[in-house]
Design a protein around this motif. Structure first.
Motif, PDB file in Angstrom:
ATOM      1  N   HIS A  47     -44.051  18.726 -21.005  1.00 26.60           N
ATOM      2  CA  HIS A  47     -44.757  19.714 -20.174  1.00 26.60           C
ATOM      3  C   HIS A  47     -46.235  19.841 -20.535  1.00 26.60           C
ATOM      4  CE1 HIS A  47     -40.863  21.029 -18.574  1.00 26.60           C
ATOM      5  NE2 HIS A  47     -40.417  20.929 -19.819  1.00 26.60           N
ATOM      6  N   TYR A  48     -46.746  18.872 -21.263  1.00 26.74           N
ATOM      7  CA  TYR A  48     -48.137  18.951 -21.719  1.00 26.74           C
ATOM      8  C   TYR A  48     -49.119  18.705 -20.565  1.00 26.74           C
ATOM      9  CZ  TYR A  48     -52.335  17.906 -24.457  1.00 26.74           C
ATOM     10  OH  TYR A  48     -53.603  17.906 -24.979  1.00 26.74           O
ATOM     11  N   VAL A  49     -50.158  19.530 -20.509  1.00 25.88           N
ATOM     12  CA  VAL A  49     -51.234  19.380 -19.533  1.00 25.88           C
ATOM     13  C   VAL A  49     -52.541  19.208 -20.309  1.00 25.88           C
ATOM     14  CG1 VAL A  49     -52.500  20.446 -17.625  1.00 25.88           C
ATOM     15  CG2 VAL A  49     -50.033  20.821 -17.852  1.00 25.88           C
ATOM     16  N   ALA A  50     -53.177  18.050 -20.175  1.00 25.91           N
ATOM     17  CA  ALA A  50     -54.424  17.766 -20.900  1.00 25.91           C
ATOM     18  C   ALA A  50     -55.618  18.303 -20.125  1.00 25.91           C
ATOM     19  CB  ALA A  50     -54.572  16.260 -21.113  1.00 25.91           C
ATOM     20  N   ARG A  51     -56.652  18.709 -20.850  1.00 27.86           N
ATOM     21  CA  ARG A  51     -57.915  19.143 -20.237  1.00 27.86           C
ATOM     22  C   ARG A  51     -58.895  17.981 -20.213  1.00 27.86           C
ATOM     23  NH1 ARG A  51     -61.009  23.352 -22.830  1.00 27.86           N
ATOM     24  NH2 ARG A  51     -61.939  23.610 -20.779  1.00 27.86           N
ATOM     25  N   GLN A  52     -59.806  18.025 -19.252  1.00 31.01           N
ATOM     26  CA  GLN A  52     -60.895  17.056 -19.203  1.00 31.01           C
ATOM     27  C   GLN A  52     -62.023  17.559 -20.096  1.00 31.01           C
ATOM     28  OE1 GLN A  52     -60.729  14.082 -17.616  1.00 31.01           O
ATOM     29  NE2 GLN A  52     -58.612  14.669 -17.142  1.00 31.01           N
ATOM     30  N   GLN A  86     -62.097  22.871 -29.999  1.00 27.33           N
ATOM     31  CA  GLN A  86     -62.084  22.679 -28.557  1.00 27.33           C
ATOM     32  C   GLN A  86     -60.633  22.520 -28.113  1.00 27.33           C
ATOM     33  OE1 GLN A  86     -64.511  22.661 -26.182  1.00 27.33           O
ATOM     34  NE2 GLN A  86     -62.867  22.435 -24.693  1.00 27.33           N
ATOM     35  N   MET A  87     -60.248  23.203 -27.041  1.00 33.51           N
ATOM     36  CA  MET A  87     -58.874  23.096 -26.581  1.00 33.51           C
ATOM     37  C   MET A  87     -58.660  21.773 -25.855  1.00 33.51           C
ATOM     38  SD  MET A  87     -56.499  25.809 -24.510  1.00 33.51           S
ATOM     39  CE  MET A  87     -56.748  25.197 -22.843  1.00 33.51           C
ATOM     40  N   LEU A  88     -57.671  21.006 -26.314  1.00 30.72           N
ATOM     41  CA  LEU A  88     -57.357  19.716 -25.710  1.00 30.72           C
ATOM     42  C   LEU A  88     -56.407  19.856 -24.529  1.00 30.72           C
ATOM     43  CD1 LEU A  88     -56.667  17.628 -28.946  1.00 30.72           C
ATOM     44  CD2 LEU A  88     -58.812  17.794 -27.648  1.00 30.72           C
ATOM     45  N   GLY A  89     -55.538  20.848 -24.572  1.00 28.08           N
ATOM     46  CA  GLY A  89     -54.554  21.027 -23.516  1.00 28.08           C
ATOM     47  C   GLY A  89     -53.557  22.097 -23.909  1.00 28.08           C
ATOM     48  N   TYR A  90     -52.534  22.252 -23.081  1.00 27.17           N
ATOM     49  CA  TYR A  90     -51.528  23.278 -23.349  1.00 27.17           C
ATOM     50  C   TYR A  90     -50.173  22.801 -22.829  1.00 27.17           C
ATOM     51  CZ  TYR A  90     -51.861  24.332 -18.378  1.00 27.17           C
ATOM     52  OH  TYR A  90     -51.841  24.220 -17.009  1.00 27.17           O
ATOM     53  N   VAL A 115     -52.335  23.538 -33.625  1.00 26.61           N
ATOM     54  CA  VAL A 115     -51.547  23.979 -32.474  1.00 26.61           C
ATOM     55  C   VAL A 115     -51.218  25.448 -32.679  1.00 26.61           C
ATOM     56  CG1 VAL A 115     -49.500  23.593 -31.049  1.00 26.61           C
ATOM     57  CG2 VAL A 115     -50.472  21.704 -32.361  1.00 26.61           C
ATOM     58  N   VAL A 116     -51.404  26.246 -31.631  1.00 29.60           N
ATOM     59  CA  VAL A 116     -51.037  27.659 -31.672  1.00 29.60           C
ATOM     60  C   VAL A 116     -49.818  27.832 -30.767  1.00 29.60           C
ATOM     61  CG1 VAL A 116     -51.813  30.035 -31.402  1.00 29.60           C
ATOM     62  CG2 VAL A 116     -53.466  28.243 -31.951  1.00 29.60           C
ATOM     63  N   PHE A 154     -45.072  28.665 -25.246  1.00 30.64           N
ATOM     64  CA  PHE A 154     -46.418  28.342 -24.756  1.00 30.64           C
ATOM     65  C   PHE A 154     -47.221  27.905 -25.976  1.00 30.64           C
ATOM     66  CE2 PHE A 154     -50.837  29.704 -23.687  1.00 30.64           C
ATOM     67  CZ  PHE A 154     -51.047  28.809 -22.649  1.00 30.64           C
ATOM     68  N   ALA A 155     -47.910  26.781 -25.877  1.00 29.98           N
ATOM     69  CA  ALA A 155     -48.670  26.271 -27.029  1.00 29.98           C
ATOM     70  C   ALA A 155     -50.003  25.721 -26.555  1.00 29.98           C
ATOM     71  CB  ALA A 155     -47.880  25.187 -27.749  1.00 29.98           C
ATOM     72  N   THR A 156     -51.035  25.971 -27.332  1.00 30.59           N
ATOM     73  CA  THR A 156     -52.353  25.394 -27.062  1.00 30.59           C
ATOM     74  C   THR A 156     -52.705  24.435 -28.189  1.00 30.59           C
ATOM     75  OG1 THR A 156     -53.386  27.339 -28.111  1.00 30.59           O
ATOM     76  CG2 THR A 156     -53.232  27.321 -25.700  1.00 30.59           C
ATOM     77  N   TYR A 157     -53.297  23.309 -27.827  1.00 24.51           N
ATOM     78  CA  TYR A 157     -53.632  22.232 -28.771  1.00 24.51           C
ATOM     79  C   TYR A 157     -55.141  22.185 -28.950  1.00 24.51           C
ATOM     80  CZ  TYR A 157     -48.875  20.629 -27.888  1.00 24.51           C
ATOM     81  OH  TYR A 157     -47.504  20.548 -27.778  1.00 24.51           O
ATOM     82  N   TRP A 158     -55.590  22.044 -30.204  1.00 25.40           N
ATOM     83  CA  TRP A 158     -57.012  22.154 -30.516  1.00 25.40           C
ATOM     84  C   TRP A 158     -57.471  21.002 -31.403  1.00 25.40           C
ATOM     85  CZ3 TRP A 158     -59.622  26.367 -28.456  1.00 25.40           C
ATOM     86  CH2 TRP A 158     -58.815  27.370 -27.921  1.00 25.40           C
ATOM     87  N   ALA A 159     -58.714  20.561 -31.166  1.00 26.22           N
ATOM     88  CA  ALA A 159     -59.349  19.561 -32.031  1.00 26.22           C
ATOM     89  C   ALA A 159     -60.652  20.149 -32.562  1.00 26.22           C
ATOM     90  CB  ALA A 159     -59.644  18.274 -31.259  1.00 26.22           C
ATOM     91  N   LYS A 160     -60.958  19.822 -33.807  1.00 28.70           N
ATOM     92  CA  LYS A 160     -62.214  20.268 -34.415  1.00 28.70           C
ATOM     93  C   LYS A 160     -63.353  19.475 -33.790  1.00 28.70           C
ATOM     94  CE  LYS A 160     -63.744  22.998 -37.795  1.00 28.70           C
ATOM     95  NZ  LYS A 160     -63.390  24.402 -37.956  1.00 28.70           N
ATOM     96  N   LEU A 161     -64.419  20.168 -33.447  1.00 25.94           N
ATOM     97  CA  LEU A 161     -65.557  19.519 -32.812  1.00 25.94           C
ATOM     98  C   LEU A 161     -66.579  19.052 -33.836  1.00 25.94           C
ATOM     99  CD1 LEU A 161     -65.939  21.974 -29.833  1.00 25.94           C
ATOM    100  CD2 LEU A 161     -65.054  19.661 -29.765  1.00 25.94           C
TER     101      LEU A 161
END
Length: 251
Positions: A47-52, A86-90, A115-116, A154-161
């Motif tokens: 169910h992952y949705v990536a952000r641009q 930066q949020m990569l997706g959810y 991941v939160v 519900f989870a949000t995925y994050w990468a360090k900028l």
């Protein structure tokens, strides 16, 4: 699930720098034994949705992703922005209780640093919800109640900028915005913008003499003047303010 929050996350932000978390989110949790599943067997992946990300530069991965159990979603989101993520997706789904190792496994797949995860018990049985059970339950953590208990995840995925050149997140302008400038959504801790006194809610009008009409224009202007001291014109409440900011070095 959480349609308002998802729309807010996707619509309000276009990052023009690289953000850092004062207090990352609530408390990190142990993911448990490693899970090695194909993507089709992991609901976090299904169910992952990536952000641009539109060319935003990320720091090299720091190793194993950190898993956080979320508290208040918008507060956690603001913390992550301020702390240089930066949020990569959810992902959003309903399933029987799963260990955090499922989130960690998918985080590694998408190269997320953090991941939160938010989890809430649903009383309806799985048959009523029309869900497909997770095929591999070796790392599942059964709830003390009925075996049919279902949770909403519900989870949000994050990468360090990468280190910021300016150090703000701004709201993307819409066609209905009448006035000029970009509204600051978050200021990265210890960034050039923070040192210059830029605050959440300020409206950035120009940088180095270049009018700011979009987050992309701001990002481009910041990189053109990287390493230099430039004038930043902003509007705070109803007063225009001019500050000098020494921009970071672009990578």
């Amino acid at each position: 699930m959480r349609p308002y929050f998802i729309v807010l996350l996707l619509a309000m932000l276009a990052a023009c720098s690289k953000p850092v978390v004062k207090e990352p989110v609530p408390e990190p949790v142990a993911p448990g034994p490693a899970v090695q599943l194909p993507q089709e067997d992991n609901p976090y992946a299904q169910h992952y949705v990536a952000r641009q990300l539109h060319g935003i530069k990320l720091s090299p991965g720091a190793g194993e992703p950190t898993i956080y159990q979320g508290g208040k979603e918008l507060d956690d989101y603001q913390h992550m922005l301020n702390d240089g993520y930066q949020m990569l997706g959810y992902t959003s789904f309903e399933a029987p209780e799963l260990s955090f190792s499922y989130a960690a496994a998918h985080a590694a797949e998408v190269q997320a640093d953090a991941v939160v995860v938010y989890k809430k018990l649903i009383t309806a049985p799985m048959a009523t919800m029309g869900l497909q059970p997770v095929k591999t339950q070796a790392n599942a953590q059964p709830h003390a109640g009925a075996a049919a208990d279902i949770y909403s995840y519900f989870a949000t995925y994050w990468a360090k900028l990468a280190p910021p050149v300016l150090g703000v997140h701004v709201m993307q302008r819409s066609n209905n915005d009448a006035g000029p400038g970009l509204t600051v959504l978050a200021v990265i801790t210890h960034s050039p913008a923070a040192k210059a006194g830029v605050a959440v809610g300020d409206v950035l009008l120009s940088l180095g003499g270049e009018a700011l009409s979009s987050a992309q224009v701001l990002q481009q202007a910041a990189h053109r003047h990287a390493g230099q001291e430039v004038e930043l014109v902003l509007r705070r409440v109803n007063a225009e303010k001019r500050v000098h900011v020494t921009l970071g070095t672009a990578l």
